[in-house]
Design a protein around this motif. Structure first.
Motif, short mmCIF file in Angstrom:
data_model
loop_
_atom_site.label_atom_id
_atom_site.label_comp_id
_atom_site.label_asym_id
_atom_site.label_seq_id
_atom_site.Cartn_x
_atom_site.Cartn_y
_atom_site.Cartn_z
N ASN A 1 32.16 33.38 14.98
CA ASN A 1 33.59 33.49 15.06
C ASN A 1 33.93 35.15 15.35
N LEU A 2 33.27 35.96 14.60
CA LEU A 2 33.35 37.45 14.89
C LEU A 2 32.70 37.88 15.91
N GLN A 3 31.49 37.37 16.42
CA GLN A 3 30.78 37.68 17.57
C GLN A 3 31.62 37.44 18.77
N TYR A 4 32.52 36.15 18.87
CA TYR A 4 33.29 35.79 20.07
C TYR A 4 34.30 36.80 20.08
N ILE A 5 34.76 37.22 18.94
CA ILE A 5 36.26 38.11 18.90
C ILE A 5 35.48 39.52 19.48
N HIS A 6 34.41 39.80 18.82
CA HIS A 6 33.93 41.09 19.44
C HIS A 6 33.85 41.08 21.04
N SER A 7 33.51 40.32 21.52
CA SER A 7 33.15 40.07 22.96
C SER A 7 34.27 39.93 24.01
N GLN A 8 35.36 39.54 23.35
CA GLN A 8 36.61 39.30 23.95
C GLN A 8 37.59 40.32 23.97
N VAL A 9 37.86 41.24 22.64
CA VAL A 9 38.93 41.98 22.73
C VAL A 9 38.68 43.21 23.55
N PRO A 10 39.80 43.96 23.97
CA PRO A 10 39.55 45.13 24.71
C PRO A 10 38.80 46.18 23.77
N ASP B 1 32.40 48.91 16.50
CA ASP B 1 31.15 48.07 16.67
C ASP B 1 31.10 46.92 15.66
N LEU B 2 30.45 45.98 16.07
CA LEU B 2 30.22 44.87 15.01
C LEU B 2 29.00 45.21 14.28
N LEU C 1 33.65 43.67 11.34
CA LEU C 1 34.39 44.21 12.63
C LEU C 1 35.76 44.76 12.49
N PRO C 2 36.08 46.35 12.70
CA PRO C 2 37.29 46.94 12.50
C PRO C 2 37.97 46.62 13.89
N LEU C 3 39.25 46.41 13.91
CA LEU C 3 39.88 46.27 15.15
C LEU C 3 41.00 47.14 14.59
N ASP C 4 41.48 47.85 15.98
CA ASP C 4 42.59 48.72 16.05
C ASP C 4 43.65 48.40 16.95
N LEU C 5 44.75 47.95 16.25
CA LEU C 5 45.87 47.45 17.23
C LEU C 5 46.76 48.50 17.85
N GLY C 6 46.53 49.60 17.28
CA GLY C 6 47.33 50.56 18.06
C GLY C 6 48.53 50.91 17.17
N VAL D 1 52.04 50.43 15.96
CA VAL D 1 53.24 49.29 15.87
C VAL D 1 54.44 50.12 14.91
N ARG D 2 55.58 50.27 15.85
CA ARG D 2 56.48 50.83 15.19
C ARG D 2 56.08 52.20 14.36
N GLY D 3 55.51 52.98 15.39
CA GLY D 3 55.03 54.35 14.72
C GLY D 3 53.87 54.05 13.86
N PHE D 4 53.39 53.04 13.29
CA PHE D 4 52.17 53.01 12.43
C PHE D 4 51.04 52.52 13.09
N GLN D 5 49.88 53.23 13.15
CA GLN D 5 48.57 52.97 13.51
C GLN D 5 48.24 51.85 12.50
N THR D 6 47.85 50.61 13.28
CA THR D 6 47.53 49.25 12.44
C THR D 6 46.16 49.06 12.50
N ARG D 7 45.63 48.80 11.47
CA ARG D 7 43.71 48.40 11.55
C ARG D 7 43.73 47.28 10.81
N PHE D 8 42.97 46.19 11.33
CA PHE D 8 42.69 45.07 10.71
C PHE D 8 41.06 45.15 10.57
N HIS D 9 40.47 44.94 9.44
CA HIS D 9 39.12 44.95 9.08
C HIS D 9 38.74 43.38 8.80
N LEU D 10 37.81 42.80 9.79
CA LEU D 10 37.35 41.54 9.58
C LEU D 10 36.09 41.45 9.08
N TYR D 11 35.73 40.83 8.09
CA TYR D 11 34.47 40.53 7.37
C TYR D 11 34.10 38.98 7.09
N THR D 12 32.80 38.80 7.31
CA THR D 12 32.33 37.58 7.09
C THR D 12 31.49 37.54 5.60
#
Ligand SMILES: Nc1nc2c(ncn2[C@@H]2O[C@H](COP(=O)(O)OP(=O)(O)OP(=O)(O)O)[C@@H](O)[C@H]2O)c(=O)[nH]1
Ligand SMILES: [Mg+2]
Lengths: 195, 164
Positions: A28-37, A43-44, A60-65, A67-78
């Protein structure tokens, strides 16, 4: 619980992929990593054995940019799914805001799925969180398995008690990416609704 | 709602105090870097020389290592396992827990004595514990911080970025 840093105007959320060994969490994480901008993903990071089984976690850290002035980060773990690593899963689960439970659609893996989900419930409860209110999305992975070994969705619902818990449920083939982003969207929404 | 599920909100004033505390710790010990992490591995604040590119991964790893050594401690029936020390050839890492919620991490080289790090870290963790206490006390409504339309905007962003 999510972390909101008012001065730095940042929001962090931690999402953990949980499930029995070899069910497809890392895929799952590998696929997400291969597809998101590029500008969204970091880095994964995978800490695995020589045979590619997860030993500690994938990250896998994702930075959503902004949102309403807040830098939003999702950290995915397995977590590592092998039974042996029970305590390691507890460590990785620490402080998570939501969980994707990846179940293996192989008929012969139903007991492993059930055991893993029970363990998850225990571990969430031990962290003083109410399991019934904890954001969870269920993914039925490996829907591409041959018919002889493929468990029906109804069978899996029954074994895992999905219907009575009201969890969102997604059918997936992580190797080709089917359902992977649907799962990620569902858990992200569930986590956000608790912010 | 389950209080354990609600977010930890670090306000501007408290972040200022955290920054001050970390800067002082780095200066007084002559360390290279001080990091404050949430137990989930997220970096709340970092101070030291230069920008580290790898800080996000570092936070995830350190929190993971610390959480697993605490599991080891539990198996050994060790109740008070609040700090750990890792010795490298060039760099050492000292990690201390703050109230089961935050992790303070100091990276220092052989020019700094571990004893000094331990003493000053103890002081810093006490200070940070009272900051954490204040962070926990404040009951500012989330909507006040984020704005009521935040959730809708967030959902739009999720749909935009997480798609096949
Ligand atoms: N047929 C099929 N195979 C899959 C699918 N997803 C993953 N696999 C395969 O299953 C095996 C295990 O996948 P991983 O992603 O490493 O499993 P894991 O859950 O991370 O396993 P652990 O790290 O041991 O917990 C690999 O050979 C994958 O290619 C799927 O949807 N269909
Ligand atoms: Mg894995």
């Amino acid at each position: 619980m999510a972390l909101i840093n008012v001065a730095a105007r940042e929001i962090h959320c931690k999402i953990v992929y949980y499930g029995p060994g070899m069910c497809g969490k890392t895929t799952n994480l590998q696929y997400i990593h291969s597809q998101v901008p590029k500008d969204v993903k970091g880095d994964l990071l995978s800490i695995a054995t020589e045979t590619e089984r997860t030993l500690f976690f994938d990250f896998l850290p994702l930075d959503l940019g902004k949102v309403r002035g807040f830098q939003t980060r999702f950290h995915l773990y397995t977590v590592p799914g092998q039974v042996l690593y029970e305590r390691t899963r507890v460590a990785v689960l620490n402080g998570s805001d939501g969980v994707v439970f990846v179940a293996d659609s192989n008929k012969n893996k139903m007991q492993e799925n059930v055991n893993s989900l029970k363990e998850l419930a225990q571990n969430v409860t031990r962290q003083n969180k109410k399991f019934a209110e904890f954001p969870i999305v269920i993914q039925y992975n490996k829907r591409d398995l041959p018919r002889e070994v493929l468990a029906s969705v109804q069978t899996m619902d029954h074994f895992l008690g999905v219907t009575k818990m009201n969890w969102p449920r997604v059918e997936a083939v992580a190797t080709t990416g089917t359902g992977v982003f649907e799962t990620l969207r569902a858990i992200s929404r569930a986590v956000i609704s608790k912010l | 709602m389950d209080p354990q599920l609600t977010s930890i909100i670090v306000p501007t004033e408290e972040l200022g105090q955290i920054e001050e505390c970390l800067v002082r710790l780095v200066e007084d010990t002559g360390s290279d870097y001080a990091l404050l992490l949430d137990k989930s591995g997220q970096v709340i604040c970092s101070k030291g020389d230069g920008d580290r590119q790898d800080i996000t991964a570092l936070g995830a790893l350190i929190a993971g290592v610390f959480a697993s050594s605490r599991e080891v401690a539990k198996l050994l029936r060790e109740r008070d396992f609040r700090a750990s020390f890792q010795q490298g050839v060039r760099e050492n890492i000292f990690i201390a827990l703050i109230e089961e919620q935050w992790i303070l991490c100091i990276i220092f080289n052989k020019g700094t004595h571990i004893g000094l790090v331990k003493v000053l870290t103890k002081k810093a963790t006490d200070e940070l514990a009272s900051v954490l206490e204040r962070v926990r006390q404040q009951h500012k409504a989330r909507d006040e911080v984020l704005g009521s339309s935040f959730r809708t905007s967030m959902e739009d962003t999720i749909d935009l970025l997480f798609r096949d």
